[in-house]
Design an enzyme around this catalytic site. Sequence first.
Site, PDB file in Angstrom:
ATOM      1  N   ARG A 257     -10.208  10.562  64.866  1.00  0.00           N
ATOM      2  CA  ARG A 257      -8.990  10.865  64.850  1.00  0.00           C
ATOM      3  C   ARG A 257      -8.178   9.784  64.358  1.00  0.00           C
ATOM      4  O   ARG A 257      -8.094   8.478  64.932  1.00  0.00           O
ATOM      5  CB  ARG A 257      -8.090  11.138  66.052  1.00  0.00           C
ATOM      6  CG  ARG A 257      -6.892  12.140  66.047  1.00  0.00           C
ATOM      7  CD  ARG A 257      -6.228  12.076  67.367  1.00  0.00           C
ATOM      8  NE  ARG A 257      -5.500  10.780  67.731  1.00  0.00           N
ATOM      9  CZ  ARG A 257      -5.504  10.272  68.963  1.00  0.00           C
ATOM     10  NH1 ARG A 257      -5.970  11.035  69.805  1.00  0.00           N
ATOM     11  NH2 ARG A 257      -5.046   8.992  69.042  1.00  0.00           N
ATOM     12  N   HIS A 261      -2.368  10.983  68.287  1.00  0.00           N
ATOM     13  CA  HIS A 261      -2.533  12.138  68.644  1.00  0.00           C
ATOM     14  C   HIS A 261      -1.452  13.207  68.182  1.00  0.00           C
ATOM     15  O   HIS A 261      -1.767  14.444  67.523  1.00  0.00           O
ATOM     16  CB  HIS A 261      -2.516  12.139  70.190  1.00  0.00           C
ATOM     17  CG  HIS A 261      -2.530  13.807  70.786  1.00  0.00           C
ATOM     18  ND1 HIS A 261      -3.508  14.567  70.655  1.00  0.00           N
ATOM     19  CD2 HIS A 261      -1.620  14.432  71.425  1.00  0.00           C
ATOM     20  CE1 HIS A 261      -3.405  15.496  71.177  1.00  0.00           C
ATOM     21  NE2 HIS A 261      -2.177  15.525  71.649  1.00  0.00           N
ATOM     22  N   TYR A 270      -3.896   2.217  73.118  1.00  0.00           N
ATOM     23  CA  TYR A 270      -5.099   2.352  73.691  1.00  0.00           C
ATOM     24  C   TYR A 270      -6.392   2.365  72.931  1.00  0.00           C
ATOM     25  O   TYR A 270      -7.285   2.533  73.573  1.00  0.00           O
ATOM     26  CB  TYR A 270      -4.900   3.660  74.512  1.00  0.00           C
ATOM     27  CG  TYR A 270      -4.598   4.903  73.571  1.00  0.00           C
ATOM     28  CD1 TYR A 270      -5.720   5.660  72.853  1.00  0.00           C
ATOM     29  CD2 TYR A 270      -3.502   5.562  73.730  1.00  0.00           C
ATOM     30  CE1 TYR A 270      -5.187   6.542  72.237  1.00  0.00           C
ATOM     31  CE2 TYR A 270      -3.108   6.774  72.900  1.00  0.00           C
ATOM     32  CZ  TYR A 270      -3.978   7.258  72.207  1.00  0.00           C
ATOM     33  OH  TYR A 270      -3.843   8.333  71.385  1.00  0.00           O
TER      34      TYR A 270
HETATM   35  C1  LIG Z   1      -4.095  23.006  79.771  1.00  0.00           C
HETATM   36  C2  LIG Z   1      -3.560  21.719  78.933  1.00  0.00           C
HETATM   37  N1  LIG Z   1      -3.918  20.595  79.693  1.00  0.00           N
HETATM   38  C3  LIG Z   1      -3.465  19.578  78.885  1.00  0.00           C
HETATM   39  C4  LIG Z   1      -2.586  19.652  77.785  1.00  0.00           C
HETATM   40  C5  LIG Z   1      -2.166  18.442  77.004  1.00  0.00           C
HETATM   41  N2  LIG Z   1      -2.942  18.044  75.804  1.00  0.00           N
HETATM   42  C6  LIG Z   1      -2.529  18.479  74.825  1.00  0.00           C
HETATM   43  S1  LIG Z   1      -3.477  17.947  73.577  1.00  0.00           S
HETATM   44  C7  LIG Z   1      -4.703  17.213  74.630  1.00  0.00           C
HETATM   45  C8  LIG Z   1      -5.949  16.693  74.373  1.00  0.00           C
HETATM   46  C9  LIG Z   1      -6.807  17.686  73.593  1.00  0.00           C
HETATM   47  O1  LIG Z   1      -7.843  16.680  72.892  1.00  0.00           O
HETATM   48  P1  LIG Z   1      -9.178  17.439  72.176  1.00  0.00           P
HETATM   49  O2  LIG Z   1      -9.384  18.723  72.784  1.00  0.00           O
HETATM   50  O3  LIG Z   1     -10.174  16.327  72.133  1.00  0.00           O
HETATM   51  O4  LIG Z   1      -8.242  17.657  70.713  1.00  0.00           O
HETATM   52  P2  LIG Z   1      -7.585  16.505  69.777  1.00  0.00           P
HETATM   53  O5  LIG Z   1      -6.239  16.577  70.164  1.00  0.00           O
HETATM   54  O6  LIG Z   1      -8.552  15.354  69.867  1.00  0.00           O
HETATM   55  O7  LIG Z   1      -7.763  17.278  68.381  1.00  0.00           O
HETATM   56  C10 LIG Z   1      -4.103  17.361  75.983  1.00  0.00           C
HETATM   57  C11 LIG Z   1      -4.736  16.999  77.305  1.00  0.00           C
HETATM   58  C12 LIG Z   1      -2.335  21.036  77.311  1.00  0.00           C
HETATM   59  N3  LIG Z   1      -1.786  20.862  76.338  1.00  0.00           N
HETATM   60  N4  LIG Z   1      -2.877  21.924  78.011  1.00  0.00           N
END
Ligand SMILES: Cc1ncc(C[n+]2csc(CCOP(=O)(O)OP(=O)(O)O)c2C)c(N)n1
Length: 360
Positions: A257, A261, A270
């Site tokens: 990435r 985020h 971080y």
């Molecule tokens: C059930 C739930 N838990 C936490 C979140 C907060 N959240 C949004 S994106 C994310 C990280 C997801 O990471 P990843 O699956 O690796 O996808 P990336 O964003 O890196 O593409 C989190 C924890 C959420 N939206 N829904």
Amino acid sequence: MRERHEFHVDSARYLDDHGKPMDDLPALAGDTGRVLAAYRNMVLTRTFDAKVIALQRTGKCGTYPSVLGHEVIGTAIGQSMAKTDVFVPYYRDQAAHMLRGVGLREMLLYWGGDERGSANWKNCPEDLPISVPIATQCCHAVGVASAMRIRGEERAVVCCVGDGGTSKGDFLESINLAGAWHLPVVFVAINNHWAISTPRSLQTGAETIAQKAISAGLPGHMVDGNDYFAISEALDTALERARGGKGATLIEAVTYRLGDHTTADDATRYRTAEDLKRAWGKDGIKRLQNWLHDNDLWDAAKEKALQADSKATVEQAVEDYLAIEAEPPTAMVDYLFETLPPALQTQRERIVSKYRGGES
Ligand SMILES: Cc1ncc(C[n+]2csc(CCOP(=O)(O)OP(=O)(O)O)c2C)c(N)n1
Ligand SMILES: [Mg+2]
């Protein structure tokens, strides 16, 4: 007596970090039209991405998840899928949406915090609209895939999920069902090394994400997600397998990435500048551009024209987006129910009294 059960996960890449072949390329590399169209879509995606971030910074768009570093994977997905396949995305799949028929203006309307963009999904085959799930979409994907199987259709589903999403129960339950029922679904786990601020190393004890497929009885492949040829070949094969009734596949597409985020995040808090620099050295767009140059398919003039063309396309979409009058705040509740439940009715009244002109 003991019997040994062996499983394996293969990993694939064709181009080195500079775009030089490390192996014989798959046949699709000979399809110049496809490769050039892919490169153009990657550049357009990156141009669009930078513009949306600028719009958010100037208050013209809502919170937005950058697709920087995911352009190759999304483009390969958009190209490998047939029109009749169904795409079940997560929130960082802009490159695939562009190839599936979602306009840039529609995406801006979505990220702009204005759901009217959904009206334009009629242009897309039967894809589920952009949403912000972590892994719930995996359950939807197996639902869609089982409908296809019951109807005996030769179609498949592609479902994207992040590395963080693969730690969730709904992902694991979905791959289990896909394996048990031999469903026509291709899961693409996009390992971008981060789940907001949680690094891949703390996400799971598993050496690879692809190996999660083994527990579900699916083939699991790890591919370099910045290698257009590797990811396209894996998708073509998995989709053909799914449409041919041979079941599901899990592809772990490894990338990084390159942005925050979302626009609400600051990744410098971080992760180190060195890590980011190293990741830029593996950029898939530059890698494909180098390969195109080396094969006399690209030059500086073509690049300049493409950059200008992409910029003009994005500027036009932004102009169209900004020309649309924003919905009043009551729109938040107006399209949810035919008759608003009392609790929402109270909220609606509060909105109207708080915001003059809140009535639609
Ligand atoms: C059930 C739930 N838990 C936490 C979140 C907060 N959240 C949004 S994106 C994310 C990280 C997801 O990471 P990843 O699956 O690796 O996808 P990336 O964003 O890196 O593409 C989190 C924890 C959420 N939206 N829904
Ligand atoms: Mg991630």
